[in-house]
Design an enzyme around this catalytic site. Structure first.
Site: not given
Ligand code: GRF
Length: 228
Positions: A14, A16, A111, A152
């Site tokens: 999590g 992001n 992505h 994607d």
């Molecule tokens: C990220 O690298 C995103 O691009 C991919 O999954 C990962 C998620 O990371 N789709 P987080 O859970 O947000 O740390």
């Protein structure tokens, strides 16, 4: 445009989601996170949501084996919490056609590569970075894109590059890409929040900020603001 009230769908740690939340809390992004939904009980994203008093739910394939029921449950939770936008932040499950149709052009995915390279089914997590290194790429990057009915596949909104170093491992490359992810996800959301997105087929045009300000600050607008 209505304020973005985001449903975050996440399966993993999590980071992001957490970055977007911080940017909202510090006023860098004008939006709200209405609900967080995960298909994995152990997802860090659920914990972050609970720590921040954001409604958090587990909706798993085990509970809802039929895609239609699964989707209905997600849409029901979104409605319950007033969400009008979806952010897939490391979400490892395909969302169904019904959701894609209902929230057309209002679902973003991130992505960790430059699509259309190194995307599609099976291309997630370390597999992406391994494939980039095995190919001998000199650059990699990140793509924030609209979600359609294929993996994607939707048009990109923001893409950003990072260099690939000679001594990179999948982990070191992933870390460099992740840093960039944290920047561009908020950037893409900002364009939606500021109503600066124009979609023309596969082309997503970002309208200039100034153009927008001019539109917002017409004499009539200024007058009505003052009299309020
Ligand atoms: C990220 O690298 C995103 O691009 C991919 O999954 C990962 C998620 O990371 N789709 P987080 O859970 O947000 O740390």
């Amino acid at each position: 445009m209505e304020k973005l009230r985001i449903a975050v769908l996440a399966s993993g740690r999590g980071s992001n989601f957490e970055t977007i939340l911080k940017n909202i809390q510090t006023g860098k992004l004008d939006a709200a996170i209405s609900v967080v939904i995960s298909n994995r009980k152990s997802a860090g994203a659920l914990e972050i949501a609970m720590d921040n008093k954001i409604p958090a739910y587990l909706v798993s394939g085990k509970q809802f084996p039929e895609q239609r029921d699964f989707d209905d449950q997600i849409m029901e939770l979104m409605e319950k919490h007033g969400a009008n936008f979806i952010v897939l932040a490391g979400y490892m499950k395909m969302i169904g056609k019904d959701i894609v149709r209902k929230y057309k052009n209002r679902i973003l995915n991130i992505h960790p590569a430059l699509l259309p390279s190194f995307g599609g089914k099976g291309m997630y997590g370390h597999y992406v970075h391994e494939a980039v290194l095995n190919y001998g790429c000199k650059v990699s990057g990140v793509t924030v894109h609209l979600v359609d009915e294929k993996y994607d596949n939707g048009p990109p909104i923001v893409q950003s590059c990072v260099p690939v170093m000679d001594d990179d491992t999948p982990e070191s490359l992933a870390a460099r890409v992740l840093k960039e992810e944290h920047k561009v996800f908020t950037e893409a959301l900002k364009y939606f929040a500021e109503d600066r997105i124009e979609i023309n087929g596969r082309k997503v045009i970002i309208k200039a900020e100034q153009q927008n300000r001019i539109r917002k600050n017409t004499p009539t607008d200024q007058k009505s603001t003052r009299t309020k």
